[in-house]
Write a protein that holds these residues in place. Structure first.
Motif, PDB file in Angstrom:
ATOM      1  N   LEU A 114      26.647 -20.946 114.065  1.00 32.53           N
ATOM      2  CA  LEU A 114      25.902 -20.813 112.807  1.00 32.53           C
ATOM      3  C   LEU A 114      24.785 -19.784 112.921  1.00 32.53           C
ATOM      4  N   ALA A 115      24.047 -19.816 114.023  1.00 28.83           N
ATOM      5  CA  ALA A 115      22.943 -18.869 114.198  1.00 28.83           C
ATOM      6  C   ALA A 115      23.449 -17.442 114.313  1.00 28.83           C
ATOM      7  N   ALA A 116      24.515 -17.235 115.082  1.00 27.72           N
ATOM      8  CA  ALA A 116      25.025 -15.878 115.283  1.00 27.72           C
ATOM      9  C   ALA A 116      25.596 -15.298 113.995  1.00 27.72           C
ATOM     10  N   VAL A 117      26.350 -16.087 113.257  1.00 33.16           N
ATOM     11  CA  VAL A 117      26.966 -15.589 112.027  1.00 33.16           C
ATOM     12  C   VAL A 117      25.907 -15.298 110.968  1.00 33.16           C
ATOM     13  N   THR A 118      24.967 -16.227 110.789  1.00 30.99           N
ATOM     14  CA  THR A 118      23.955 -16.040 109.735  1.00 30.99           C
ATOM     15  C   THR A 118      23.035 -14.870 110.028  1.00 30.99           C
ATOM     16  N   VAL A 119      22.586 -14.735 111.282  1.00 38.37           N
ATOM     17  CA  VAL A 119      21.666 -13.637 111.580  1.00 38.37           C
ATOM     18  C   VAL A 119      22.384 -12.297 111.529  1.00 38.37           C
ATOM     19  N   THR A 120      23.649 -12.259 111.850  1.00 40.53           N
ATOM     20  CA  THR A 120      24.390 -10.996 111.795  1.00 40.53           C
ATOM     21  C   THR A 120      24.556 -10.532 110.357  1.00 40.53           C
ATOM     22  N   ILE A 121      24.969 -11.439 109.488  1.00 45.82           N
ATOM     23  CA  ILE A 121      25.191 -11.060 108.093  1.00 45.82           C
ATOM     24  C   ILE A 121      23.878 -10.728 107.391  1.00 45.82           C
ATOM     25  N   GLY A 143       8.244  -0.673 108.043  1.00 43.49           N
ATOM     26  CA  GLY A 143       7.207  -0.797 109.055  1.00 43.49           C
ATOM     27  C   GLY A 143       6.676  -2.219 109.159  1.00 43.49           C
ATOM     28  N   LEU A 144       6.555  -2.907 108.024  1.00 44.59           N
ATOM     29  CA  LEU A 144       6.125  -4.307 108.062  1.00 44.59           C
ATOM     30  C   LEU A 144       7.146  -5.188 108.776  1.00 44.59           C
ATOM     31  N   VAL A 145       8.426  -4.895 108.535  1.00 42.72           N
ATOM     32  CA  VAL A 145       9.470  -5.661 109.220  1.00 42.72           C
ATOM     33  C   VAL A 145       9.369  -5.471 110.729  1.00 42.72           C
ATOM     34  N   LEU A 176      17.171 -25.153 114.362  1.00 42.94           N
ATOM     35  CA  LEU A 176      17.580 -24.297 115.475  1.00 42.94           C
ATOM     36  C   LEU A 176      18.391 -23.086 115.023  1.00 42.94           C
ATOM     37  N   TRP A 177      18.890 -23.115 113.766  1.00 42.42           N
ATOM     38  CA  TRP A 177      19.698 -21.983 113.315  1.00 42.42           C
ATOM     39  C   TRP A 177      19.349 -21.504 111.910  1.00 42.42           C
ATOM     40  N   ALA A 178      18.784 -22.357 111.065  1.00 42.45           N
ATOM     41  CA  ALA A 178      18.596 -21.990 109.653  1.00 42.45           C
ATOM     42  C   ALA A 178      17.598 -20.849 109.476  1.00 42.45           C
ATOM     43  N   GLY A 179      16.667 -20.684 110.413  1.00 41.14           N
ATOM     44  CA  GLY A 179      15.736 -19.567 110.291  1.00 41.14           C
ATOM     45  C   GLY A 179      16.422 -18.215 110.353  1.00 41.14           C
ATOM     46  N   ASN A 180      17.617 -18.159 110.900  1.00 34.24           N
ATOM     47  CA  ASN A 180      18.348 -16.896 110.979  1.00 34.24           C
ATOM     48  C   ASN A 180      18.897 -16.435 109.639  1.00 34.24           C
ATOM     49  N   LEU A 181      18.819 -17.285 108.634  1.00 33.42           N
ATOM     50  CA  LEU A 181      19.254 -16.866 107.302  1.00 33.42           C
ATOM     51  C   LEU A 181      18.409 -15.716 106.765  1.00 33.42           C
ATOM     52  N   PHE A 182      17.237 -15.526 107.336  1.00 40.10           N
ATOM     53  CA  PHE A 182      16.321 -14.478 106.863  1.00 40.10           C
ATOM     54  C   PHE A 182      16.341 -13.249 107.766  1.00 40.10           C
ATOM     55  N   GLY A 183      17.273 -13.186 108.690  1.00 41.40           N
ATOM     56  CA  GLY A 183      17.431 -11.999 109.507  1.00 41.40           C
ATOM     57  C   GLY A 183      16.478 -11.958 110.684  1.00 41.40           C
ATOM     58  N   SER A 184      16.635 -10.910 111.479  1.00 36.89           N
ATOM     59  CA  SER A 184      15.791 -10.672 112.651  1.00 36.89           C
ATOM     60  C   SER A 184      15.349  -9.222 112.647  1.00 36.89           C
ATOM     61  N   ALA A 185      14.068  -8.987 112.912  1.00 43.58           N
ATOM     62  CA  ALA A 185      13.523  -7.631 112.846  1.00 43.58           C
ATOM     63  C   ALA A 185      14.224  -6.699 113.831  1.00 43.58           C
ATOM     64  N   PHE A 186      14.479  -7.174 115.027  1.00 38.11           N
ATOM     65  CA  PHE A 186      15.135  -6.316 116.018  1.00 38.11           C
ATOM     66  C   PHE A 186      16.555  -5.965 115.602  1.00 38.11           C
ATOM     67  N   TYR A 187      17.302  -6.944 115.113  1.00 38.06           N
ATOM     68  CA  TYR A 187      18.671  -6.675 114.681  1.00 38.06           C
ATOM     69  C   TYR A 187      18.701  -5.793 113.439  1.00 38.06           C
ATOM     70  N   ILE A 188      17.725  -5.952 112.554  1.00 43.60           N
ATOM     71  CA  ILE A 188      17.638  -5.086 111.373  1.00 43.60           C
ATOM     72  C   ILE A 188      17.425  -3.634 111.804  1.00 43.60           C
ATOM     73  N   PHE A 189      16.535  -3.434 112.758  1.00 46.02           N
ATOM     74  CA  PHE A 189      16.299  -2.080 113.267  1.00 46.02           C
ATOM     75  C   PHE A 189      17.557  -1.509 113.908  1.00 46.02           C
ATOM     76  N   LEU A 190      18.232  -2.315 114.713  1.00 48.59           N
ATOM     77  CA  LEU A 190      19.435  -1.860 115.409  1.00 48.59           C
ATOM     78  C   LEU A 190      20.525  -1.454 114.425  1.00 48.59           C
ATOM     79  N   LEU A 191      20.786  -2.294 113.428  1.00 43.05           N
ATOM     80  CA  LEU A 191      21.851  -2.013 112.468  1.00 43.05           C
ATOM     81  C   LEU A 191      21.477  -0.881 111.518  1.00 43.05           C
ATOM     82  N   ARG A 192      20.201  -0.780 111.179  1.00 37.24           N
ATOM     83  CA  ARG A 192      19.785   0.324 110.310  1.00 37.24           C
ATOM     84  C   ARG A 192      20.047   1.666 110.983  1.00 37.24           C
ATOM     85  N   GLN A 193      19.768   1.753 112.275  1.00 35.75           N
ATOM     86  CA  GLN A 193      20.035   3.006 112.981  1.00 35.75           C
ATOM     87  C   GLN A 193      21.520   3.347 112.957  1.00 35.75           C
TER      88      GLN A 193
END
Length: 314
Positions: A114-121, A143-145, A176-193
């Motif tokens: 659940l955590a991996a799928v939600t944070v990825t999407i 920059g705030l992110v 333990l997993w629902a917080g990933n529904l809002f994404g992760s700053a590091f993963y957002i940066f990685l995917l944006r690049q």
């Protein structure tokens, strides 16, 4: 008579063909700059292989020791032999009787998926918005992110706990997993690049053909980012599988324990302050580590492709 013999001998000697002599063997030319450079590269390769082998042994030794200790009786756990003097399978039988490892593995698998799928999407959606759309304040918001990555986890620990407690979710697996529904700053940066490296003309052509914004993202952009998505998912699997802090904060009942929280309870029961049955602890550690090793070996090609392509396109 003797004169005739000497004349005949001289004529015979002159009639003989001259001995055939081949060309002299070529002497090795002195090594030039190219040869010296090739020798230096070969030497550097050998040194690199030796260094990598030594580093690999250093990192691999603790796990090899752990596996070896799991097959030893209680008295031989810390004898530092990599090949057990007394080989036994009893530890693997006993650990399943002493702890509900199957339930802990199931809880951890549910939370991890659940955590991996939600944070990825969710991270991919936010990253796509920052990469594709042009709007005022985009750089400031991004920059705030990124600035949230500078906040230590201890700063938000208590407010986050109060929120989940108000929602009545303390003691469940949800925090333990629902917080990933809002994404992760590091993963957002990685995917944006990665999204920024994709040809924008491809998306504009899809829009001209009638594709919606969601269709462009879901059918075109997301499939093209497969390697980067695999990196995000594997990183999150490793992070959630080994997460002890949140499990200590939110889980109360052993029926909801994840693997890290369960291992902590085993250390409390059989390790320090307990019965000193370290063979049970090391055996449980081996069982819970094997799934992560399998995931890495199955996804290592995608990890390498994703990191390499993200670095090149970023």
């Amino acid at each position: 008579m003797s004169t005739d013999i000497r004349v005949a001998a001289a004529e015979s000697q002159a009639a003989r063909p001259a001995p055939i002599t081949g060309p002299e063997p070529a002497r090795p030319a002195p090594a030039g700059p190219r040869g010296r450079a090739r020798a230096r590269r070969r030497t550097g390769t050998v040194i690199a292989w030796i260094a990598l082998s030594l580093i690999g042994i250093v990192f691999l030794y603790p796990f090899v020791w752990l596996v070896s200790a799991s097959f030893k009786p209680r008295s031989d756990v810390f004898d530092n032999r990599l090949i057990p003097q007394t080989f036994t399978w009893d530890n693997y039988v006993q650990v399943w009787n002493e702890a509900p490892l199957g339930l802990w593995l199931l809880n951890t698998a549910i939370v991890t998926v659940l955590a991996a799928v939600t944070v990825t999407i969710s991270s991919a959606m936010v990253a796509w918005g920052f990469a594709y759309f042009r709007f005022r304040g985009r750089g400031f918001l991004f920059g705030l992110v990124l600035a949230t990555m500078m906040l230590p986890g201890a700063v938000t620990m208590i407010p986050t706990f109060l929120i989940w407690n108000a929602l009545g979710q303390v003691g469940t697996l949800t925090p333990l997993w629902a917080g990933n529904l809002f994404g992760s700053a590091f993963y957002i940066f990685l995917l944006r690049q990665f999204f920024l490296g994709l040809p924008r003309d491809l998306f504009e052509a899809a829009r001209i053909d009638g594709a919606s914004q969601w269709g462009v993202f879901w059918r075109i952009a997301l499939p093209l980012t497969g390697p980067a998505l695999a990196v995000v998912m594997v990183f999150e699997v490793q992070a959630v599988w080994t997460d002890l802090m949140r499990a200590l904060i939110y889980l109360r009942d052993s029926d909801t324990f994840t693997i890290p929280r369960g291992l902590k309870s085993l250390v409390d029961a059989f390790g320090f302050g307990g019965e000193w049955h370290w063979e049970i602890i090391v055996t449980a550690s081996v069982i819970t580590t094997v799934p992560l090793i399998i995931v890495f070996f199955l996804a290592q090609r995608h990890i390498i492709d994703g990191v390499a392509s993200t670095g090149l396109k970023g």
